[in-house]
Design a protein around this motif. Structure first.
Motif, mmCIF file in Angstrom:
data_model
loop_
_atom_site.group_PDB
_atom_site.id
_atom_site.type_symbol
_atom_site.label_atom_id
_atom_site.label_comp_id
_atom_site.label_asym_id
_atom_site.label_seq_id
_atom_site.Cartn_x
_atom_site.Cartn_y
_atom_site.Cartn_z
ATOM 1 N N GLU A 147 44.825 11.502 43.183
ATOM 2 C CA GLU A 147 45.692 10.665 43.990
ATOM 3 C C GLU A 147 47.070 10.484 43.031
ATOM 4 N N ALA A 148 46.823 10.296 41.783
ATOM 5 C CA ALA A 148 48.020 9.943 40.841
ATOM 6 C C ALA A 148 48.729 11.148 40.617
ATOM 7 N N PHE A 149 48.242 12.447 40.509
ATOM 8 C CA PHE A 149 49.169 13.651 40.548
ATOM 9 C C PHE A 149 49.779 13.834 41.733
ATOM 10 N N TYR A 150 49.169 13.646 42.860
ATOM 11 C CA TYR A 150 49.458 13.962 44.315
ATOM 12 C C TYR A 150 50.718 13.220 44.421
ATOM 13 N N HIS A 151 50.722 11.818 44.004
ATOM 14 C CA HIS A 151 51.733 11.008 44.404
ATOM 15 C C HIS A 151 53.222 11.367 43.363
ATOM 16 N N VAL A 152 53.016 11.786 42.063
ATOM 17 C CA VAL A 152 53.771 12.241 41.108
ATOM 18 C C VAL A 152 54.538 13.274 41.782
ATOM 19 N N VAL A 153 53.836 14.474 42.269
ATOM 20 C CA VAL A 153 54.658 15.795 42.914
ATOM 21 C C VAL A 153 55.309 15.312 44.028
ATOM 22 N N PHE A 193 56.793 12.588 44.613
ATOM 23 C CA PHE A 193 58.069 11.841 44.322
ATOM 24 C C PHE A 193 58.809 12.703 43.835
ATOM 25 N N LEU A 194 58.328 13.777 42.941
ATOM 26 C CA LEU A 194 59.421 14.823 42.330
ATOM 27 C C LEU A 194 59.873 15.686 43.291
ATOM 28 N N GLU A 195 59.339 15.796 44.260
ATOM 29 C CA GLU A 195 59.738 16.792 45.265
ATOM 30 C C GLU A 195 60.498 16.110 46.628
ATOM 31 N N GLY A 196 60.836 14.952 46.315
ATOM 32 C CA GLY A 196 61.685 13.972 47.031
ATOM 33 C C GLY A 196 61.014 13.539 48.525
ATOM 34 N N PHE A 205 62.497 11.345 50.877
ATOM 35 C CA PHE A 205 63.503 11.674 52.043
ATOM 36 C C PHE A 205 62.856 12.332 53.179
ATOM 37 N N SER A 206 61.686 12.467 53.278
ATOM 38 C CA SER A 206 61.173 13.391 54.370
ATOM 39 C C SER A 206 60.372 12.075 55.239
ATOM 40 N N SER A 207 60.297 12.431 56.637
ATOM 41 C CA SER A 207 59.560 11.337 57.375
ATOM 42 C C SER A 207 58.129 11.291 57.244
ATOM 43 N N THR A 208 57.701 12.411 56.875
ATOM 44 C CA THR A 208 55.916 12.411 56.789
ATOM 45 C C THR A 208 55.589 11.888 55.193
ATOM 46 N N GLY A 209 56.604 12.039 54.344
ATOM 47 C CA GLY A 209 56.353 11.082 53.136
ATOM 48 C C GLY A 209 55.935 12.506 52.072
ATOM 49 N N HIS A 210 55.870 13.703 52.689
ATOM 50 C CA HIS A 210 55.587 14.758 51.909
ATOM 51 C C HIS A 210 56.864 15.456 51.246
ATOM 52 N N GLY A 211 56.828 15.893 49.881
ATOM 53 C CA GLY A 211 58.071 16.387 49.367
ATOM 54 C C GLY A 211 58.135 17.904 49.929
ATOM 55 N N VAL A 240 62.619 21.837 46.586
ATOM 56 C CA VAL A 240 63.171 21.443 45.317
ATOM 57 C C VAL A 240 62.512 22.061 44.171
ATOM 58 N N THR A 241 61.226 22.201 44.017
ATOM 59 C CA THR A 241 60.487 22.814 42.630
ATOM 60 C C THR A 241 61.200 24.377 42.574
#
Ligand code: HEM
Length: 240
Positions: free
Chosen positions: A54-60, A62-65, A68-74, A78-79
């Motif tokens: 879960e920690a890694f998922y949230h870091v990714v 966050f870094l992928e923005g 700024f997306s309605s679903t919360g997915h980056g 960006v990568t």
């Protein structure tokens, strides 16, 4: 002194004193600092897998923005774009380094004689940076190209790449080479630009950082392998 050796002396000193050489030196230092700082951040972000999927998922995300997306997915785009930028910086860094490679090889031969005589720590550091730089020339682009062509990152997606696509082999070689190269590089830049007079203290910091970064990198690599072994193909991306 004959004409030939006079000419070679002239070219040697001309290249040392030319404004181009000073500029190339600066480009090498600036791109090196940028890449060294990037590596410090990269290995920490990437080893958040040690705190759980879960920690890694949230870091990714966050870094992928993700914010700024309605679903919360980056956005993997960006990568992709950032990887292209890093590739350009790496190419610039290698270009100015390569320019000096033949001269450095000559110095290396002279140094080999010299190293067996006296034990100068900075000469050893320089030697290891040359060797690891040579290794990185072949290994780093493989990883960066993969991140450009296949920028999907996540606990399962990364574990699939590391374990099922055998990227662990590349990372096991890349990790020590890049950590040693980057930490010696940052040390040498700090000494060169006169940031500290305490070389011995700074060498100790560099050594501690090398051991620390290789340790968290290796532990993360083992985590990805263990996660990958549990996954059956085709994998489903992790969602908390
Ligand atoms: C912006 C470009 C980059 C991105 C997006 C990126 C991303 C990643 C990701 C997500 C991983 C984890 C495993 C995976 O998913 O495959 C990884 C591992 C790794 N990356 Fe990068 N990377 C980039 C550039 C670099 C560069 C320039 C270097 C050094 C030359 C580097 C060195 C490493 C190393 C050594 C590992 C393995 C770490 C370990 O063993 O735990 N990366 N990278």
């Amino acid at each position: 002194m004959n004409v030939k050796s006079l000419q070679s002396h002239h070219t040697h000193y001309a290249s040392l004193g030319s404004p181009w050489s000073a500029k190339a030196d600066k480009v090498q230092s600036i791109t090196g600092i940028l890449l060294g700082c990037f590596l410090l951040a990269h290995l920490h972000f990437e080893s958040s897998i040690l705190l759980g999927k879960e920690a890694f998922y949230h870091v990714v995300q966050f870094l992928e923005g993700g914010m700024f997306s309605s679903t919360g997915h980056g956005f993997p785009m960006v990568t992709k774009l950032f990887s292209i930028f890093i590739l350009i910086v790496v190419m610039l860094h290698a270009l100015v380094a390569l320019r000096r490679f033949p001269a450095q090889l000559g110095q290396w031969r002279a140094l080999r004689r010299h190293m067996s005589g006296i034990n100068h720590k900075d000469s050893h550091a320089w030697f290891w940076q040359l060797v690891t730089g040579f290794i990185l020339f072949f290994l780093a682009p493989v990883h960066i190209f993969t991140m450009i062509t296949n920028p999907e990152i996540g606990p399962h997606l990364s574990a699939e790449r590391v374990y099922h696509a055998n990227a662990w082999l590349l990372y096991a070689l890349l990790l020590p080479a890049v950590v040693i190269h980057a930490m010696i590089g940052l040390y040498r830049v700090a000494v060169k630009w006169g940031l500290t007079a305490n070389r011995a203290g700074l060498r100790k910091v560099a050594k501690v950082l090398i051991v620390y970064l290789i340790s968290i990198g290796l532990l993360s690599l083992i985590s990805y392998i263990l996660i990958g072994r549990e996954l059956s193909l085709p994998i489903t991306p992790f969602v908390p």
